[in-house]
Motif scaffolding. Sequence first.
Motif, PDB file in Angstrom:
ATOM      1  N   THR A 397      25.521  29.349  30.555  1.00  0.00           N
ATOM      2  CA  THR A 397      24.510  30.227  31.175  1.00  0.00           C
ATOM      3  C   THR A 397      25.246  31.487  31.182  1.00  0.00           C
ATOM      4  OG1 THR A 397      23.418  28.378  32.046  1.00  0.00           O
ATOM      5  CG2 THR A 397      22.862  30.698  32.771  1.00  0.00           C
ATOM      6  N   ASP A 400      25.957  33.045  27.890  1.00  0.00           N
ATOM      7  CA  ASP A 400      24.835  33.446  26.911  1.00  0.00           C
ATOM      8  C   ASP A 400      24.011  34.735  27.706  1.00  0.00           C
ATOM      9  OD1 ASP A 400      25.412  31.204  25.414  1.00  0.00           O
ATOM     10  OD2 ASP A 400      23.924  30.167  26.087  1.00  0.00           O
ATOM     11  N   PHE A 401      24.010  34.629  28.954  1.00  0.00           N
ATOM     12  CA  PHE A 401      23.151  35.834  29.884  1.00  0.00           C
ATOM     13  C   PHE A 401      24.083  37.001  29.305  1.00  0.00           C
ATOM     14  CE2 PHE A 401      22.315  38.517  33.133  1.00  0.00           C
ATOM     15  CZ  PHE A 401      21.015  38.062  33.576  1.00  0.00           C
ATOM     16  N   HIS A 402      25.142  37.006  29.435  1.00  0.00           N
ATOM     17  CA  HIS A 402      25.934  38.413  29.069  1.00  0.00           C
ATOM     18  C   HIS A 402      25.411  38.646  27.869  1.00  0.00           C
ATOM     19  CE1 HIS A 402      28.122  38.742  32.516  1.00  0.00           C
ATOM     20  NE2 HIS A 402      29.042  38.039  32.640  1.00  0.00           N
ATOM     21  N   GLN A 404      23.280  38.061  25.766  1.00  0.00           N
ATOM     22  CA  GLN A 404      21.650  38.477  25.514  1.00  0.00           C
ATOM     23  C   GLN A 404      21.324  39.713  26.193  1.00  0.00           C
ATOM     24  OE1 GLN A 404      20.434  34.718  26.939  1.00  0.00           O
ATOM     25  NE2 GLN A 404      20.107  33.872  24.992  1.00  0.00           N
ATOM     26  N   PHE A 405      21.950  40.043  27.546  1.00  0.00           N
ATOM     27  CA  PHE A 405      21.779  41.166  28.374  1.00  0.00           C
ATOM     28  C   PHE A 405      22.263  42.317  27.536  1.00  0.00           C
ATOM     29  CE2 PHE A 405      20.713  43.778  32.037  1.00  0.00           C
ATOM     30  CZ  PHE A 405      19.647  43.246  32.597  1.00  0.00           C
ATOM     31  N   ALA A 413      17.243  36.668  28.242  1.00  0.00           N
ATOM     32  CA  ALA A 413      18.618  36.648  29.222  1.00  0.00           C
ATOM     33  C   ALA A 413      17.905  35.796  30.680  1.00  0.00           C
ATOM     34  CB  ALA A 413      18.985  37.834  29.649  1.00  0.00           C
ATOM     35  N   LEU A 414      16.747  36.279  31.027  1.00  0.00           N
ATOM     36  CA  LEU A 414      16.192  35.745  32.337  1.00  0.00           C
ATOM     37  C   LEU A 414      15.837  34.311  31.825  1.00  0.00           C
ATOM     38  CD1 LEU A 414      14.279  38.815  33.469  1.00  0.00           C
ATOM     39  CD2 LEU A 414      16.508  37.648  34.695  1.00  0.00           C
ATOM     40  N   THR A 416      17.205  32.156  29.942  1.00  0.00           N
ATOM     41  CA  THR A 416      18.444  31.285  29.930  1.00  0.00           C
ATOM     42  C   THR A 416      18.891  31.240  31.531  1.00  0.00           C
ATOM     43  OG1 THR A 416      19.393  32.599  28.100  1.00  0.00           O
ATOM     44  CG2 THR A 416      20.811  31.452  29.485  1.00  0.00           C
ATOM     45  N   ALA A 417      18.696  32.060  32.421  1.00  0.00           N
ATOM     46  CA  ALA A 417      19.224  32.016  33.686  1.00  0.00           C
ATOM     47  C   ALA A 417      18.295  30.937  34.381  1.00  0.00           C
ATOM     48  CB  ALA A 417      19.234  33.219  34.555  1.00  0.00           C
ATOM     49  N   LEU A 465      23.899  36.630  38.525  1.00  0.00           N
ATOM     50  CA  LEU A 465      23.461  37.169  37.095  1.00  0.00           C
ATOM     51  C   LEU A 465      22.092  37.883  37.148  1.00  0.00           C
ATOM     52  CD1 LEU A 465      24.261  34.036  34.956  1.00  0.00           C
ATOM     53  CD2 LEU A 465      25.226  36.211  35.031  1.00  0.00           C
TER      54      LEU A 465
END
Length: 691
Positions: A397, A400-402, A404-405, A413-414, A416-417, A465
């Motif tokens: 997470t 991926d979050f990094h 996507q953001f 991204a959200l 994902t989180a 995140l």
Amino acid sequence: MDNPGKFYITTPIYYVNARPHIGHTYTTVVCDAVARRQRMMGLDTWFLTGTDEHGQKIERSAAAAGCSPRAFVDKIAAEFRGLWDRMKITYDDFIRTTEPRHVRGVQSLFTRLQERGYIYKGSYSGQYCVFDELYVDAAGPGSPCPECGRPTETVHEENYFFKLSAMEGPLLQYYSEHPDFIRPETRRNEVIAFVRSGLRDLSVSRTSFKWGIPVPNDPKHVIYVWLDALANYMTAIGFGSDDPKDQDKFARYWPADVHMIGKEIVRFHCVYWPAFLLAADLPLPRSIIAHGWLLFEESKMSKSRGNIVRSETILDTLGADGLRYFLLREIVFGQDGSFSFDALVQRFNADLANDLGNLSSRTLSMITRYFGGEVTYPSPSERTSGDEAIASLAEQTIADFHAQFEQFQFSRALETAWSLVAAVNKYIVENEPWAVAERDDKDSRARLATILYTSAEALRIVTALAHPVIPDATARIWTQLGLGDISHLDLRTLAWGQLQPGTRLDKVEPVLPRAEKSTVERMQQMEQQRSVESAIASSEEPKPAATGEGAPTSSPGAPPSAAPSLSPAGGNSMSTLLPTADNKITIDDFLKVELRVGEVKVAERVKGADKLLRMEVDIGSEVRQIVAGIAKAYEPEKLIGRKVVIVANLQPRKLRGLESNGMIVAASLGDDGQPVLAGFLEDVPAGAKLK
Ligand code: ME8
């Protein structure tokens, strides 16, 4: 010359001809989330926003409001600033184009362009759109502006011109050498096609009004508002100043890394702005990112269409985090997205109150209850595959979050989180820590400690995140986790397992309480109230005939407006009031309309007319009979005792043989004009005058 460790991001500077709405909030929140995250990634970040305060449009809005341009712009600029503070926007600077530092910088840019031979004097005769501050080619007197549809005005002016035609080749070369300069790709393609179709020189001064920055050494002219406005991105960080501190700042942050804009101002940012900079031999911004529109009831939310939603309504009910989360999660960045109160409350309850709020409160209260408020020691030896799965999902997470953001894919991204949040909530249900806690043996105690550590650590990661997006709630969860001030967090090193066992939790309190069912209705009432107030108090222009509002070549084309409008239910429209040539009424015209609060005493259907209600309305001095076309929207019984707004000094007229003495004010929604009565949140006595 570029400083790789810095990050400079800007919003457009917003016009102060009307108050802010959630369209402005959208861009500003996006930039704030990006800026917050970049700071947490260790970059020397500068985040600029501000207000665009010059031009004929603003001069006229001030005149309509009966005050000086200065007093007018001061008031609206303060509203923008106040709103950004309530929205927790962490701007580093707020530039106003009426500030001396900006005026000086714009004049310096103008002189620089003149000295380099890119500005010359010429004359223009033709049509001009005041709203877009634009000369319109090949249009006859009175013909509509191709951008906004408002009637153009004929002007004859001696002007300064910028040699935009000379920049065609350099611009095309720049676009081709810098594929990331304009994003997304569709906008880039439109811009390239527009420039390829040929550029004509651009008039960069006006003599038809005074509210602007004087041309150096020729103060009869004021500088074109877009040249004035675009320069803010440099003047705010010191361009044009002799002070060495300002010069250092300019060297430190220019060129900007991101100019974030809405798609309707692509041409100004992607053609004119780089053309000015190339001509001035100054570095160009790294990227211009154009997002889509926030739509309300199918058309672009904008003050001129009158279909706006104010951020204050949402702040007063759900708070800043609720609106921030919704805007980033619900709207796919780059595309148009619809706003509705229903969707907002649904998102708030599902994702924030239920998913994150529950994860936080159940995890932290179990640690308090079963372990005296100290983060537990996970068992090193007995990790189940379920525990392992959460740990590795969390690591994935973060990565991926990094990614996507960084790509401005906020919604993904959200998502994902929140997949991690959902997985941990499921893990808790499956592992039943409350049942494990019932068993008082050593193994069960170790198992319980592991479950709660896993949950708390995953909560910590999601909180870190999500912090740039929902700063308030996450700061509180962070404190409750015993981790202190979240602003010290370094996102670059975020990894699984950093939560220290033994950490003492702070007092555990609910952070994201559910919104009640009535919230949607409350927000609608507040908006209704605000639109009545602004219809009465505002200097905003009447709605134009809807046409496309556009990007460079073929306009993205908003559909014809289905915007709600304020009109007296059942008949005449307020817009029949003595409009002047520019479609405005004077304050004297307005004062002729007597608006009063009334209380409905009697309401009944009119036989043979399925749309009409006959009402007796107490307006303080007398009880009036009013017949209104609201029967399809309101049950008569439910109206008894309700406070309404009525136009009290209309000539009586007969409807189905009944005399109607006045009209009830209502918003008119959608194509079939469904009425929604104007009302008040506070208690107001019957007979009170509206002014
Ligand atoms: O254009 N959806 O100012 P402005 C999404 N002063 N974003 C929206 C929006 C909507 N419905 N409505 C507004 C100007 N915005 C100039 C800019 S910059 C040098 C000068 C946002 O008050 C979006 O960012 O009309 C859009 O580009 C901007 O507000 C326009 O603000």
